[in-house]
Scaffold this active site. Structure first.
Site, PDB file in Angstrom:
ATOM      1  N   HIS A  17      -5.249  14.197  -5.060  1.00 43.08           N
ATOM      2  CA  HIS A  17      -5.776  12.803  -4.574  1.00 43.08           C
ATOM      3  C   HIS A  17      -6.765  13.256  -3.685  1.00 43.08           C
ATOM      4  O   HIS A  17      -7.911  12.062  -3.207  1.00 43.08           O
ATOM      5  CB  HIS A  17      -4.851  11.758  -3.949  1.00 43.08           C
ATOM      6  N   HIS A  22     -10.612   6.355  -4.191  1.00 39.15           N
ATOM      7  CA  HIS A  22      -9.620   5.885  -3.239  1.00 39.15           C
ATOM      8  C   HIS A  22      -9.335   6.396  -1.993  1.00 39.15           C
ATOM      9  O   HIS A  22      -8.922   5.771  -0.980  1.00 39.15           O
ATOM     10  CB  HIS A  22      -8.117   5.674  -4.181  1.00 39.15           C
ATOM     11  N   PHE A  68       1.988   6.584  -0.117  1.00 39.51           N
ATOM     12  CA  PHE A  68       0.965   6.081  -1.010  1.00 39.51           C
ATOM     13  C   PHE A  68       0.313   4.868  -0.626  1.00 39.51           C
ATOM     14  O   PHE A  68       0.946   4.191   0.255  1.00 39.51           O
ATOM     15  CB  PHE A  68       1.649   6.186  -2.314  1.00 39.51           C
ATOM     16  N   ASN A  70      -0.026   2.037  -1.559  1.00 37.45           N
ATOM     17  CA  ASN A  70       0.706   0.764  -1.681  1.00 37.45           C
ATOM     18  C   ASN A  70       1.588   0.336  -0.615  1.00 37.45           C
ATOM     19  O   ASN A  70       2.074  -0.712  -0.305  1.00 37.45           O
ATOM     20  CB  ASN A  70       1.408   0.598  -2.910  1.00 37.45           C
ATOM     21  N   ASN A 116      -4.861  -2.433  -2.025  1.00 41.75           N
ATOM     22  CA  ASN A 116      -3.251  -2.465  -2.066  1.00 41.75           C
ATOM     23  C   ASN A 116      -2.736  -1.916  -0.677  1.00 41.75           C
ATOM     24  O   ASN A 116      -1.703  -2.560  -0.157  1.00 41.75           O
ATOM     25  CB  ASN A 116      -2.739  -1.522  -2.983  1.00 41.75           C
TER      26      ASN A 116
END
Length: 193
Positions: A17, A22, A68, A70, A116
């Site tokens: 990631h 993001h 993560f 969220n 989120n």
């Protein structure tokens, strides 16, 4: 105005990631670490990596949640409690679909706008009364393409623009550290010619 005591970058952990859109929030706090020469240290009780740096001669904690996206609120609220910091002294840096790459905006208060990490933080705090740095990543054009867009890597041109937005935000950070958010916003939000 209120001075900053904690700056959080939102993103997803792990090398897969690391360079995604993001992770624009991680990119911001990583740039602060790089400029300061500090190092991240894993802090399991805060569910993330932390560092203490100085900006404009003032100490500030940095946090990268190891949860993560969220579940970012778990790490953020743990850090606020542990360091006894009120949310109005918090700045959360995050990716923003509704801003073009190369654009960064500061704001205080508000909703999550579908982000989120902000959603979880607001849910756990019970309000949105904290500062945000919105780093533009652009929109793919259709809502069905949002997830692959944010989890994908930006092209060379967009990536350079996101980096420039991060640099511009760091340049106005001393004003925000002093609690002069109106001037920081004015400078950051004024288009460079």
């Amino acid at each position: 105005m209120t001075a900053l005591r904690l700056i959080v970058g939102l993103g997803n952990p792990g090398p897969e990631h690391a360079q995604t859109r993001h992770n624009a929030g991680f990119r911001f706090v990583d740039a602060l670490i790089e400029r300061s020469g500090a190092r991240w240290a894993l802090d399991s009780k805060l569910f993330g990596e932390t560092a203490k740096v100085e900006v404009a001669g003032q100490p500030v904690w940095l946090l990268k949640p190891a949860t993560f996206m969220n579940l970012s609120g778990k790490s953020i609220t743990a850090a606020l409690r542990f360091w006894k910091i009120e949310p109005e002294h918090l700045l959360v840096a995050h990716d923003e679909l509704d801003l073009a790459p190369g654009t960064a905006r500061l704001k205080f208060d508000g909703g999550h706008g579908g982000q989120n990490g902000l959603r979880d933080t607001i849910r756990l705090l019970g309000h949105g009364k904290f500062h945000r740095l919105r780093v533009g990543i652009g929109h793919p054009g259709h809502k069905d393409r949002v997830v692959p867009w944010v989890l994908g890597r930006a092209g060379r041109e967009d990536d350079a623009a996101i980096g420039a937005a991060v640099d511009a935000a760091i340049d106005v950070l001393p004003l925000a550290m002093e609690g002069n958010f109106n001037e920081a916003m004015k400078r950051l939000h004024t288009e460079k010619k």
